[in-house]
Design a protein around this motif. Structure first.
Motif, PDB file in Angstrom:
ATOM      1  N   TYR A 138       0.867  -1.190   0.000  1.00  0.00           N
ATOM      2  CA  TYR A 138       0.000   0.000   0.000  1.00  0.00           C
ATOM      3  C   TYR A 138       0.896   1.230   0.000  1.00  0.00           C
ATOM      4  CZ  TYR A 138      -3.755  -3.208   1.257  1.00  0.00           C
ATOM      5  OH  TYR A 138      -4.657  -4.249   1.257  1.00  0.00           O
ATOM      6  N   SER A 139       0.609   2.179  -0.896  1.00  0.00           N
ATOM      7  CA  SER A 139       1.445   3.367  -0.992  1.00  0.00           C
ATOM      8  C   SER A 139       0.599   4.552  -1.457  1.00  0.00           C
ATOM      9  CB  SER A 139       2.619   3.112  -1.954  1.00  0.00           C
ATOM     10  OG  SER A 139       3.524   4.199  -1.939  1.00  0.00           O
ATOM     11  N   GLY A 140       1.261   5.532  -2.085  1.00  0.00           N
ATOM     12  CA  GLY A 140       0.536   6.706  -2.540  1.00  0.00           C
ATOM     13  C   GLY A 140       1.126   7.273  -3.812  1.00  0.00           C
ATOM     14  N   GLN A 198       2.370  10.274  -5.634  1.00  0.00           N
ATOM     15  CA  GLN A 198       2.919  11.498  -5.044  1.00  0.00           C
ATOM     16  C   GLN A 198       3.616  12.357  -6.095  1.00  0.00           C
ATOM     17  OE1 GLN A 198       3.275  12.019  -1.288  1.00  0.00           O
ATOM     18  NE2 GLN A 198       3.552  14.094  -2.068  1.00  0.00           N
ATOM     19  N   LYS A 224       0.937  16.236   0.017  1.00  0.00           N
ATOM     20  CA  LYS A 224       0.599  14.862   0.399  1.00  0.00           C
ATOM     21  C   LYS A 224       0.230  14.055  -0.841  1.00  0.00           C
ATOM     22  CE  LYS A 224      -4.146  16.318   1.365  1.00  0.00           C
ATOM     23  NZ  LYS A 224      -5.188  16.472   2.388  1.00  0.00           N
ATOM     24  N   PRO A 225       0.135  12.734  -0.737  1.00  0.00           N
ATOM     25  CA  PRO A 225      -0.230  11.936  -1.912  1.00  0.00           C
ATOM     26  C   PRO A 225      -1.556  12.375  -2.527  1.00  0.00           C
ATOM     27  CG  PRO A 225       0.593  10.510  -0.186  1.00  0.00           C
ATOM     28  CD  PRO A 225       0.458  11.880   0.424  1.00  0.00           C
ATOM     29  N   LYS A 270      -3.316  10.376  -4.388  1.00  0.00           N
ATOM     30  CA  LYS A 270      -4.200   9.213  -4.321  1.00  0.00           C
ATOM     31  C   LYS A 270      -3.475   8.080  -3.617  1.00  0.00           C
ATOM     32  CE  LYS A 270      -7.021   6.278  -7.355  1.00  0.00           C
ATOM     33  NZ  LYS A 270      -7.402   6.000  -8.768  1.00  0.00           N
ATOM     34  N   TYR A 271      -4.180   7.402  -2.726  1.00  0.00           N
ATOM     35  CA  TYR A 271      -3.601   6.226  -2.065  1.00  0.00           C
ATOM     36  C   TYR A 271      -3.889   5.007  -2.927  1.00  0.00           C
ATOM     37  CZ  TYR A 271      -2.655   9.164   1.921  1.00  0.00           C
ATOM     38  OH  TYR A 271      -2.155  10.153   2.712  1.00  0.00           O
ATOM     39  N   ASN A 296      -2.585  -1.832   5.092  1.00  0.00           N
ATOM     40  CA  ASN A 296      -3.349  -0.643   4.748  1.00  0.00           C
ATOM     41  C   ASN A 296      -3.511   0.272   5.949  1.00  0.00           C
ATOM     42  OD1 ASN A 296      -4.919   1.217   3.488  1.00  0.00           O
ATOM     43  ND2 ASN A 296      -6.624  -0.177   3.042  1.00  0.00           N
TER      44      ASN A 296
END
Length: 256
Positions: free
Chosen positions: A112-114, A116, A204-205, A207-208, A256
């Motif tokens: 799980y990431s974003g 960026q 910030k990201p 979208k995750y 998550n």
């Protein structure tokens, strides 16, 4: 030769063939496509393929009793290889998207990431957030989910999308040739630390995201995917996934 000797010889030969068959039997193989150019998930060091994804798949191989055969190619060609059956799946931090779900089945997520945005260190262009991207030159890599996200944003915000195949994307941001680019947060943060890249996070990201392994929608692939899911579930339950994550990132990127 009497009938008894013929029968005995037949039994002995049959036993020999069975034994040879068992000993010489090959394991089933899962063919995994990867670029080998996405540190620290998949990279080559001293001609050896290494990385988080590689360790995960080697562990899956142990738990499923299958051999894992890695096939390297440029990222832009991996899904083509998947579609024509040259590989069984892709392992290159592939994000689950609605568009991809129309064509592929996905394993359970393993990362799980974003998504960026990154800018040159010190932010010389004065970009404070995505609202400042109007009229800018925004870079992304071809064939990635990040390209899809960037193109979607460009329709709303009217900025120029610059698509790279690979290579000089980060360097061009450092040099000011493009204003920003979108990539996976976890991967780029690690690259910044390793290579002292002159870039930094922007806000910030956007979208995750969840990463998983895609499979063409066929019955035989469903069986492989089910076995992979079972292995991943066990690896998450017994702490193996977190252990591999800590090895490469020092944090848990698998939850998550």
């Amino acid at each position: 030769m009497n009938k008894f000797k013929v029968l005995l010889l037949g039994i002995l030969l049959g036993t020999l063939f069975i034994a040879c068959g068992k000993e010489g039997a090959q394991k089933e193989v899962i063919r995994v496509g990867t670029s080998g150019g996405y540190y620290p998930f998949t990279y080559t060091e001293n001609d050896e393929l290494k990385g988080f994804d590689i360790d995960v798949w080697n562990e899956i191989g142990k738990r499923t009793g299958k051999d894992i055969e890695f096939k390297q190619a440029k990222f832009s060609g991996l899904f083509g290889m998947l579609d024509i059956g040259k590989i069984d799946t892709v392992s290159n931090q592939i994000t689950i998207t609605d568009k991809r779900l129309e064509k592929y089945n996905f394993s359970i997520p393993y990362v799980y990431s974003g998504a960026q945005f990154f800018v040159a260190k010190g932010n010389p262009k004065g970009i404070k957030g995505i609202e400042d991207l109007v009229g800018r030159r925004v870079a992304t890599e071809v064939g990635t989910n990040f390209e899809e996200i960037v193109r979607g944003l460009s329709k709303k915000m009217e900025f120029e999308t610059v698509v790279y195949n690979s290579g000089s994307l980060v360097k061009d941001v450092e040099l000011g040739r493009v204003d920003t680019f979108m990539m996976d947060k976890v991967s780029i943060v690690e690259l910044i630390k390793k290579n002292n890249l002159q870039i930094e996070l922007l806000d910030k990201p956007v979208k995750y995201i969840a990463n998983a392994f895609p499979f063409v929608k066929k019955e035989k692939n469903q069986k492989i995917m089910n076995e992979v899911n079972e292995a991943l579930n066990k690896m998450r339950k017994d702490g193996t996934l977190i252990k591999i994550s800590n090895k490469y990132f020092g944090i848990d990127i698998t939850s998550n």
